[in-house]
Design a protein around this motif. Structure first.
Motif, PDB file in Angstrom:
ATOM      1  N   PRO A  12       0.812  -1.210   0.000  1.00  0.00           N
ATOM      2  CA  PRO A  12       0.000   0.000   0.000  1.00  0.00           C
ATOM      3  C   PRO A  12       0.850   1.267   0.000  1.00  0.00           C
ATOM      4  O   PRO A  12       1.994   1.262   0.433  1.00  0.00           O
ATOM      5  N   ILE A  13       0.218   2.340  -0.509  1.00  0.00           N
ATOM      6  CA  ILE A  13       0.926   3.618  -0.651  1.00  0.00           C
ATOM      7  C   ILE A  13       0.418   4.617   0.397  1.00  0.00           C
ATOM      8  O   ILE A  13      -0.364   4.252   1.278  1.00  0.00           O
ATOM      9  N   GLU A  14       0.861   5.860   0.289  1.00  0.00           N
ATOM     10  CA  GLU A  14       0.323   6.949   1.126  1.00  0.00           C
ATOM     11  C   GLU A  14      -1.032   7.361   0.542  1.00  0.00           C
ATOM     12  O   GLU A  14      -1.154   7.549  -0.675  1.00  0.00           O
ATOM     13  N   PHE A  15      -2.033   7.509   1.395  1.00  0.00           N
ATOM     14  CA  PHE A  15      -3.362   7.855   0.898  1.00  0.00           C
ATOM     15  C   PHE A  15      -3.726   9.306   1.205  1.00  0.00           C
ATOM     16  O   PHE A  15      -3.293   9.859   2.215  1.00  0.00           O
ATOM     17  N   GLU A  16      -4.544   9.903   0.334  1.00  0.00           N
ATOM     18  CA  GLU A  16      -4.989  11.291   0.524  1.00  0.00           C
ATOM     19  C   GLU A  16      -5.890  11.367   1.764  1.00  0.00           C
ATOM     20  O   GLU A  16      -6.704  10.465   1.994  1.00  0.00           O
ATOM     21  N   PRO A  17      -5.786  12.463   2.546  1.00  0.00           N
ATOM     22  CA  PRO A  17      -6.621  12.597   3.741  1.00  0.00           C
ATOM     23  C   PRO A  17      -8.123  12.493   3.447  1.00  0.00           C
ATOM     24  O   PRO A  17      -8.870  11.895   4.228  1.00  0.00           O
ATOM     25  N   GLU A  18      -8.570  13.026   2.298  1.00  0.00           N
ATOM     26  CA  GLU A  18     -10.019  12.946   1.975  1.00  0.00           C
ATOM     27  C   GLU A  18     -10.451  11.484   1.815  1.00  0.00           C
ATOM     28  O   GLU A  18     -11.573  11.119   2.158  1.00  0.00           O
ATOM     29  N   VAL A  19      -9.547  10.670   1.260  1.00  0.00           N
ATOM     30  CA  VAL A  19      -9.851   9.247   1.056  1.00  0.00           C
ATOM     31  C   VAL A  19      -9.971   8.565   2.420  1.00  0.00           C
ATOM     32  O   VAL A  19     -10.908   7.798   2.675  1.00  0.00           O
ATOM     33  N   LEU A  20      -9.049   8.891   3.317  1.00  0.00           N
ATOM     34  CA  LEU A  20      -9.067   8.269   4.649  1.00  0.00           C
ATOM     35  C   LEU A  20     -10.271   8.750   5.461  1.00  0.00           C
ATOM     36  O   LEU A  20     -10.833   7.987   6.249  1.00  0.00           O
ATOM     37  N   ARG A  21     -10.669   9.989   5.222  1.00  0.00           N
ATOM     38  CA  ARG A  21     -11.870  10.497   5.931  1.00  0.00           C
ATOM     39  C   ARG A  21     -13.104   9.722   5.480  1.00  0.00           C
ATOM     40  O   ARG A  21     -13.958   9.372   6.293  1.00  0.00           O
ATOM     41  N   ALA A  22     -13.193   9.438   4.186  1.00  0.00           N
ATOM     42  CA  ALA A  22     -14.347   8.668   3.670  1.00  0.00           C
ATOM     43  C   ALA A  22     -14.364   7.277   4.312  1.00  0.00           C
ATOM     44  O   ALA A  22     -15.420   6.734   4.635  1.00  0.00           O
ATOM     45  N   LEU A  23     -13.183   6.740   4.512  1.00  0.00           N
ATOM     46  CA  LEU A  23     -13.068   5.412   5.111  1.00  0.00           C
ATOM     47  C   LEU A  23     -13.538   5.423   6.577  1.00  0.00           C
ATOM     48  O   LEU A  23     -14.096   4.446   7.070  1.00  0.00           O
ATOM     49  N   GLY A  24     -13.322   6.558   7.226  1.00  0.00           N
ATOM     50  CA  GLY A  24     -13.664   6.656   8.645  1.00  0.00           C
ATOM     51  C   GLY A  24     -15.066   7.184   8.910  1.00  0.00           C
ATOM     52  O   GLY A  24     -15.483   7.294  10.061  1.00  0.00           O
ATOM     53  N   ALA A  25     -15.795   7.505   7.849  1.00  0.00           N
ATOM     54  CA  ALA A  25     -17.157   8.052   8.028  1.00  0.00           C
ATOM     55  C   ALA A  25     -18.097   6.935   8.488  1.00  0.00           C
ATOM     56  O   ALA A  25     -17.822   5.754   8.247  1.00  0.00           O
ATOM     57  N   PRO A  26     -19.216   7.281   9.161  1.00  0.00           N
ATOM     58  CA  PRO A  26     -20.147   6.236   9.611  1.00  0.00           C
ATOM     59  C   PRO A  26     -20.588   5.356   8.434  1.00  0.00           C
ATOM     60  O   PRO A  26     -20.884   5.862   7.351  1.00  0.00           O
ATOM     61  N   THR A  27     -20.612   4.054   8.673  1.00  0.00           N
ATOM     62  CA  THR A  27     -20.970   3.097   7.619  1.00  0.00           C
ATOM     63  C   THR A  27     -22.470   3.168   7.350  1.00  0.00           C
ATOM     64  O   THR A  27     -23.265   3.145   8.282  1.00  0.00           O
TER      65      THR A  27
END
Ligand code: PMP
Length: 388
Positions: A12-27
Motif C-alpha cells: 500500500p501507498i500513502e493515501f490522501e486525507p479525503e480518502v481516509l476520511r471517507a473510510l472513517g465516516a459512519p458506515t
C-alpha cells in the motif's frame, strides 16, 4: 520529532486525507440511496480511468489476487489452453492460478530485467490454440514494464482473450483498454488507485463477457462467479438496490473519492507526473552508481523502481538506516535475487517533497553504510529532472 514515517513501498501507498476520511465516516447500509449513488459513480469513473467506455466494471471486496482469480475462474474451463507471459513473480502466480481451474498453461518467461519479445509471443500464438493469454503491465517484483498495446493487438489478430494484470499500473501508467483491445484489465485498490487494501477492481470487455456467457461448465469458484456479481454491478449502475455479498461499504466510499481526485488531475497529467518522478529516481540512482533491474529505460516502470544494492552494502542494514531516517522502503521479492535489491514505490499521490525526502534518506543512509558518493549528488540529479 514526527513519529509517522513516509510509506514509499509499491503498495500500500500513502493515501490522501479525503480518502481516509471517507473510510472513517459512519458506515451506511449497502442499499441506502447515497451508497447506491456512490457505487454507481465509482463504476462510471472506473470506465474513464481504464479508458474503456464499452467495458463491464466490477468492484468486489478482496485483494488484487482475487481480481486475478475472478478472471481465471470465469474465463477458464477445464482443458483450455492459456499462455502466460511472465516478467517476474506475479506472472508465475497467474500460471499457478490458471492451473487450479484446469488450464493447460504454457509460460513464456523473460530473463530478469527484460520483456518477452513480441515475435516470440506471436510465434506461440501462431503455433497453438490458446483461449487466453495473461501478462503483467508492471511486475512489482522487477519494476519491468511491458507495452500492452502490441499484445492487445496480437490477441485480436489470433482471437485470443488478453488479460492484463494492472495491479501495479492502473492510474499510474497509460492504459487505453478499448483502443488497445485488451479484454480484462484488473487491479487492486491499494496501489495507484489510492485506496487502502481491500478492493479487487476489474473491467471486462464485451467479447470476454460473451465468452464467459457461453461457458459449458459452471464457474468452480462460488464467490468469484460473475453470475453472482453481474446483476449487482448492473443494479448499482442503474442506481437500484441489490444484494449478493455485502460490499465493503467504506472502501467503496473511499474509492469514489479517490477516483474523483484522479480524474480531476486528468489521466494525461497524472501519467506525465508518474513518468517524471520515475525518471528523477532513475537519475538519482545513476548518480550514485546503482544498477537497476530493468535493463533499459524503455522497460522501466513509472510506478516503482528496483535498484540493486551496491557491492559491499548489507541490504538489511541499509533499509534499517533509511527507516530510521523516516522512510519505509521494500526489500526484494523475486526469489532468485531477493537479497540483492530493494524497491521504492512512487505512485498515486506522490509529490516532489516525497521524492526528495526519499532520495535524501537513501543517499544519506548509503553513506552511513560505507558507500562513497559526493554528498547531495542524488538529490541534485533528481532536482534537475523535477525542475524541467
Ligand atoms: N499483481 C501484481 C503486479 C502485484 O503487484 C500484486 C501485489 N503486489 C498482485 C498481483 C497481488 O495483489 P494483492 O497482494 O493485492 O493480492
Amino acid at each position: 520529532m514526527k513519529r509517522r514515517k513516509l510509506l514509499m513501498i509499491p503498495g500500500p501507498i500513502e493515501f490522501e486525507p479525503e480518502v481516509l476520511r471517507a473510510l472513517g465516516a459512519p458506515t451506511t447500509s449497502h442499499v441506502a440511496a447515497n451508497f447506491i449513488e456512490t457505487f454507481g459513480n465509482a463504476l462510471d469513473m472506473m470506465k474513464k480511468v481504464w479508458n474503456s467506455p464499452s467495458g463491464q466494471p466490477f468492484i468486489i471486496a478482496g485483494s488484487g489476487t482475487l481480481a486475478m482469480d475472478l478472471a481465471g475462474a470465469n474465463l477458464i474451463e477445464h482443458g483450455d489452453k492459456a499462455l502466460v507471459i511472465s516478467t517476474g513473480y506475479f506472472g508465475e502466480r497467474f500460471a499457478d492460478l490458471l492451473k487450479r481451474y484446469g488450464a493447460q498453461v504454457t509460460i513464456l518467461k523473460a530473463p530478469i530485467g527484460q520483456v518477452v519479445p513480441e515475435a516470440e509471443i506471436e510465434n506461440a500464438l501462431k503455433n497453438d490454440n490458446y483461449k487466453l493469454l495473461t501478462f503483467t503491465h508492471v511486475d512489482t517484483s522487477t519494476a519491468v514494464k511491458v507495452d500492452p498495446e502490441p499484445i492487445g493487438k496480437l490477441g485480436q489478430k489470433y482471437n485470443v482473450l488478453t488479460i492484463l494484470d494492472g495491479v501495479c499500473s492502473v492510474a499510474g501508467e497509460e492504459i487505453k483498454q478499448d483502443e488497445w483491445g485488451i479484454d480484462v484489465v484488473l487491479t487492486a485498490s491499494q496501489k495507484a488507485i489510492g485506496v487502502p487494501p481491500g478492493l479487487a477492481l476489474l473491467v471486462v470487455s464485451e467479447k470476454a463477457m460473451s465468452v464467459w456467457k457461453k461457458r459449458k461448465t459452471p464457474v468452480a469458484n462460488y464467490y468469484a462467479d460473475w453470475s453472482n456479481w453481474l446483476p449487482i454491478m448492473n443494479a448499482y449502475a442503474d442506481r437500484k438496490p441489490s444484494y449478493f455479498g455485502t460490499p465493503a461499504v467504506n472502501l467503496v466510499a473511499a474509492l469514489e473519492v479517490s477516483l474523483k481526485i484522479i480524474l480531476e488531475e486528468g489521466m494525461a497529467a497524472r501519467i506525465k507526473r508518474h513518468e517524471k518522478v520515475a525518471q528523477a529516481f532513475r537519475e538519482a540512482f545513476r548518480s550514485l552508481g546503482l544498477k537497476m533491474i530493468p535493463q533499459n529505460d524503455t522497460v522501466c516502470a513509472n510506478t516503482l523502481s528496483a535498484p540493486y544494492y551496491p557491492e559491499g552494502i548489507d541490504g538489511a542494514s541499509l533499509l534499517k538506516e533509511i527507516a530510521n531516517a523516516g522512510i519505509i522502503l521494500a526489500g526484494g521479492l523475486l526469489p532468485e535475487i531477493k537479497g540483492n535489491y530493494f524497491r521504492i514505490g512512487h505512485m498515486g499521490s506522490v509529490n516532489q517533497g516525497d521524492v526528495l525526502a526519499t532520495i535524501g534518506a537513501i543517499e544519506a543512509s548509503l553513506q552511513k553504510c560505507g558507500h562513497q558518493a559526493e554528498p547531495g549528488i542524488a538529490v541534485g540529479a533528481a532536482l534537475k529532472v523535477l525542475n524541467q
